[in-house]
Design a protein around this motif. Structure first.
Motif, mmCIF file in Angstrom:
data_model
loop_
_atom_site.group_PDB
_atom_site.id
_atom_site.type_symbol
_atom_site.label_atom_id
_atom_site.label_comp_id
_atom_site.label_asym_id
_atom_site.label_seq_id
_atom_site.Cartn_x
_atom_site.Cartn_y
_atom_site.Cartn_z
ATOM 1 N N ASP A 7 4.438 16.606 58.354
ATOM 2 C CA ASP A 7 4.425 15.528 57.366
ATOM 3 C C ASP A 7 4.564 16.099 55.960
ATOM 4 O OD1 ASP A 7 4.424 12.830 56.927
ATOM 5 O OD2 ASP A 7 2.249 12.610 56.897
ATOM 6 N N GLY A 44 8.799 7.570 54.720
ATOM 7 C CA GLY A 44 7.479 7.289 55.257
ATOM 8 C C GLY A 44 6.925 5.961 54.775
ATOM 9 N N TYR A 99 10.660 14.843 59.622
ATOM 10 C CA TYR A 99 10.296 13.434 59.516
ATOM 11 C C TYR A 99 10.723 12.617 60.729
ATOM 12 C CZ TYR A 99 8.020 12.160 55.141
ATOM 13 O OH TYR A 99 7.099 11.925 54.159
ATOM 14 N N THR A 124 12.432 6.878 59.229
ATOM 15 C CA THR A 124 11.626 7.770 58.396
ATOM 16 C C THR A 124 12.445 8.965 57.929
ATOM 17 O OG1 THR A 124 9.673 7.155 59.684
ATOM 18 C CG2 THR A 124 9.482 9.097 58.295
#
Length: 205
Positions: A7, A44, A99, A124
């Motif tokens: 992340d 995100g 991602y 994402t």
């Protein structure tokens, strides 16, 4: 732990890509910060809004600090980063790979279906870069013939499939992210592409 690292990695490298766009246009520091943050958290944010869960960067300011730190670094060293081969495309590739997996993993964690997880992984991985390019007035990789969205699909789909077959989360994440990166890397270095649509309709006579 690995998913958390993916992340932050996705945010950081996408922020680098956004800063490179700002540097190439000769923009000021505020614009650096804007493009870095937009690219870093855009995908995100879309994912969390669609999943109707708390937006990730509102829960932890660490993501915004990463974008700020990248912006400061790139403000002083963008010209050095540009000395490496194809830095924008490779930053995008690494961010997309991380991602695609992270988006799919988070979707599964909130109880959505595997199909939704794959779609959220692709969204994402690609939305932040697309948004950046649209605002910057640059042609997006998503509409070029070389492999891009397909690599994100492989990353997200590969992770979901391996989890379904019982692999542990970190093993599935590592393998899926690597597969996505290898596929996108091949497109960058060797021009790999999928067959495109061809209109073979006969002309009216």
């Amino acid at each position: 732990m690995l998913l958390q690292l993916l992340d932050y990695l996705g945010v950081a490298v996408f922020a680098i890509a956004g800063s490179i766009v700002a540097s190439r246009k000769g923009l000021d520091f505020v614009a650096f910060l804007f493009f870095a943050t937009l690219t870093g958290i855009g995908g995100g944010t879309l994912r969390d809004l669609l999943l109707d869960v708390p937006v990730f960067w509102l829960k932890s300011e660490g993501y915004l600090l990463v974008c700020l730190g990248v912006s400061i670094f790139m403000w002083f060293f963008a010209h050095i980063v540009e000395g490496f081969g194809k830095p924008l495309r490779w930053a995008d590739a690494i961010g997309m790979s991380a991602y695609s997996v992270m988006g799919a993993a988070k979707t599964l964690s909130v109880g959505d279906t595997p199909v939704v997880a794959v779609l959220m992984g692709v969204a994402t991985a690609t939305f932040g870069g697309v948004l950046r390019d649209v605002i910057a007035g640059e042609p997006s990789a998503i509409v070029k013939s070389e492999i891009y969205v397909t690599a994100a699909f492989v990353g997200a789909g590969g992770f979901v499939a391996m989890k379904a077959f019982g692999l542990s989360g970190w093993v599935a994440a590592a393998i899926a992210a690597l597969l996505a990166l290898l596929l996108r890397g091949g497109a960058i270095e060797f021009g790999w592409s999928m067959p495109g649509y061809k209109n073979n309709k006969r002309k009216d006579t």
